[in-house]
Scaffold this motif. Sequence first.
Motif, PDB file in Angstrom:
ATOM      1  N   ARG A 128       0.725  -0.459   0.165  1.00 33.71           N
ATOM      2  CA  ARG A 128       0.173  -0.119   0.317  1.00 33.71           C
ATOM      3  C   ARG A 128       0.811   0.944  -0.016  1.00 33.71           C
ATOM      4  O   ARG A 128       0.811   2.674  -0.551  1.00 33.71           O
ATOM      5  CB  ARG A 128      -0.903   0.396   1.377  1.00 33.71           C
ATOM      6  N   VAL A 129       1.961   1.112   0.498  1.00 34.03           N
ATOM      7  CA  VAL A 129       2.606   2.492   0.772  1.00 34.03           C
ATOM      8  C   VAL A 129       4.017   2.370  -0.379  1.00 34.03           C
ATOM      9  O   VAL A 129       5.274   1.181   0.132  1.00 34.03           O
ATOM     10  CB  VAL A 129       3.386   2.872   1.720  1.00 34.03           C
ATOM     11  N   VAL A 130       3.744   2.834  -1.463  1.00 38.42           N
ATOM     12  CA  VAL A 130       5.091   2.979  -2.343  1.00 38.42           C
ATOM     13  C   VAL A 130       4.686   3.662  -3.204  1.00 38.42           C
ATOM     14  O   VAL A 130       4.783   4.914  -2.774  1.00 38.42           O
ATOM     15  CB  VAL A 130       4.801   1.900  -3.215  1.00 38.42           C
ATOM     16  N   TRP A 131       6.868   4.420  -2.725  1.00 37.41           N
ATOM     17  CA  TRP A 131       7.287   5.335  -3.401  1.00 37.41           C
ATOM     18  C   TRP A 131       7.919   4.851  -4.960  1.00 37.41           C
ATOM     19  O   TRP A 131       9.071   4.697  -4.440  1.00 37.41           O
ATOM     20  CB  TRP A 131       7.683   6.196  -2.543  1.00 37.41           C
ATOM     21  N   GLU A 132       7.255   5.439  -6.275  1.00 37.14           N
ATOM     22  CA  GLU A 132       8.139   5.713  -7.673  1.00 37.14           C
ATOM     23  C   GLU A 132       9.042   6.354  -7.444  1.00 37.14           C
ATOM     24  O   GLU A 132       8.145   7.163  -8.701  1.00 37.14           O
ATOM     25  CB  GLU A 132       6.794   5.159  -8.648  1.00 37.14           C
ATOM     26  N   VAL A 133      10.461   6.130  -7.332  1.00 35.54           N
ATOM     27  CA  VAL A 133      10.699   7.439  -7.781  1.00 35.54           C
ATOM     28  C   VAL A 133      11.196   7.989  -8.802  1.00 35.54           C
ATOM     29  O   VAL A 133      12.052   8.798  -9.538  1.00 35.54           O
ATOM     30  CB  VAL A 133      12.016   7.799  -6.734  1.00 35.54           C
ATOM     31  N   HIS A 134      10.622   6.736  -9.889  1.00 35.45           N
ATOM     32  CA  HIS A 134      11.006   6.787 -11.041  1.00 35.45           C
ATOM     33  C   HIS A 134      10.254   7.080 -11.998  1.00 35.45           C
ATOM     34  O   HIS A 134      10.239   6.825 -13.323  1.00 35.45           O
ATOM     35  CB  HIS A 134      12.417   5.850 -11.787  1.00 35.45           C
ATOM     36  N   GLY A 135       8.402   7.307 -10.844  1.00 38.01           N
ATOM     37  CA  GLY A 135       7.661   7.723 -11.989  1.00 38.01           C
ATOM     38  C   GLY A 135       7.190   6.181 -12.201  1.00 38.01           C
ATOM     39  O   GLY A 135       7.295   5.211 -11.673  1.00 38.01           O
ATOM     40  N   HIS A 136       5.516   6.354 -13.281  1.00 36.59           N
ATOM     41  CA  HIS A 136       5.483   4.497 -13.592  1.00 36.59           C
ATOM     42  C   HIS A 136       4.522   4.681 -14.698  1.00 36.59           C
ATOM     43  O   HIS A 136       4.776   5.627 -15.289  1.00 36.59           O
ATOM     44  CB  HIS A 136       4.309   4.467 -12.510  1.00 36.59           C
ATOM     45  N   LEU A 137       4.099   2.967 -14.804  1.00 35.23           N
ATOM     46  CA  LEU A 137       3.172   3.450 -16.555  1.00 35.23           C
ATOM     47  C   LEU A 137       1.786   3.717 -16.500  1.00 35.23           C
ATOM     48  O   LEU A 137       0.808   2.436 -16.844  1.00 35.23           O
ATOM     49  CB  LEU A 137       3.848   1.704 -17.151  1.00 35.23           C
ATOM     50  N   GLU A 138       1.456   3.783 -14.707  1.00 34.45           N
ATOM     51  CA  GLU A 138       0.014   3.841 -14.277  1.00 34.45           C
ATOM     52  C   GLU A 138      -0.891   4.959 -15.269  1.00 34.45           C
ATOM     53  O   GLU A 138      -2.040   4.144 -15.670  1.00 34.45           O
ATOM     54  CB  GLU A 138      -0.827   4.033 -12.883  1.00 34.45           C
ATOM     55  N   HIS A 139      -0.617   5.956 -15.488  1.00 38.35           N
ATOM     56  CA  HIS A 139      -1.389   7.028 -16.865  1.00 38.35           C
ATOM     57  C   HIS A 139      -0.679   7.571 -17.450  1.00 38.35           C
ATOM     58  O   HIS A 139       1.155   7.670 -17.259  1.00 38.35           O
ATOM     59  CB  HIS A 139      -1.336   7.999 -15.826  1.00 38.35           C
ATOM     60  N   LEU A 140      -0.999   8.326 -18.255  1.00 34.69           N
ATOM     61  CA  LEU A 140      -0.045   9.115 -19.271  1.00 34.69           C
ATOM     62  C   LEU A 140      -0.050  10.527 -18.444  1.00 34.69           C
ATOM     63  O   LEU A 140      -0.608  11.111 -18.237  1.00 34.69           O
ATOM     64  CB  LEU A 140      -0.308   9.344 -20.292  1.00 34.69           C
ATOM     65  N   ILE A 141       0.662  12.012 -19.369  1.00 38.56           N
ATOM     66  CA  ILE A 141       0.248  13.020 -18.745  1.00 38.56           C
ATOM     67  C   ILE A 141       0.524  13.785 -20.112  1.00 38.56           C
ATOM     68  O   ILE A 141       1.237  13.838 -20.954  1.00 38.56           O
ATOM     69  CB  ILE A 141       0.706  13.900 -17.484  1.00 38.56           C
TER      70      ILE A 141
END
Length: 251
Positions: free
Chosen positions: A115-128
């Motif tokens: 539940r507690v995750v810091w994705e310091v290089h980003g993620h592939l969940e969304h685009l912007i």
Amino acid sequence: MDGKAVDRVVELLSRASQTYALTGAGVSTESGIPDFRSPGTGLWSNPEACSLATGEAFRRDPARFYRFFLPLWRDYRRAQPNPAHLALAELEKLGRLRGIITQNIDGLHRKAGSRVVWEVHGHLEHLICTRCQRPAPFALADEAWEKGDLPPRCSCGGVLRPQVVLFGEPMAADFHRVLVFLRQGCDLLLVIGSSLMVYPVAGLVDYARQLVIINQDPTPVDERATVVLRGRAGEILPRIVSGLRARLLPG
């Protein structure tokens, strides 16, 4: 596997009150996701990958950027958590892990239940959107790929980009968020599947009072670690969790 070393990690986990995990590509290789830095086989051994993985390259030719990276990312998004991811989620449920700091963009820690995750290089969940800054589903990139109409675009017409940190770009906001927690205290940092060669993430080890390193290969800070375990995270971490459960929940 060194049973005494595993027992020592169990002891450290049972006593520490502020424990975090720092994970790298080696955690996800057992889910079929190749690492980045192995000589000859890692992604960064490919000169084209290195030249395209920059913010400048994306802005110059986003279609080419997507043609190269999107097939890899589609595989990442289909991957499933392995025993290492599941063991870390279990450590959190047992109350022995405050959170996971990950260099990985594959989302497998969250998929495993952490539940507690810091994705310091980003993620592939969304685009912007590069124009209006609104988020969009990553599925739009898949749709653009299927139609042969790259790059994906926002409803405003702007180019959509993945929420990952490219070479030459600032770290994701999660990096600065986790610094706040680490500065408040870190009794124990479990470094798992990371070469500790990439900065500024590698510098996070300086906030830990004690280090445990679980990795296939040596790292530059092995001599500073209280325990070093060589091997596959998917084999070692379940052993640690099993020992910890026996210690915390006897009978």
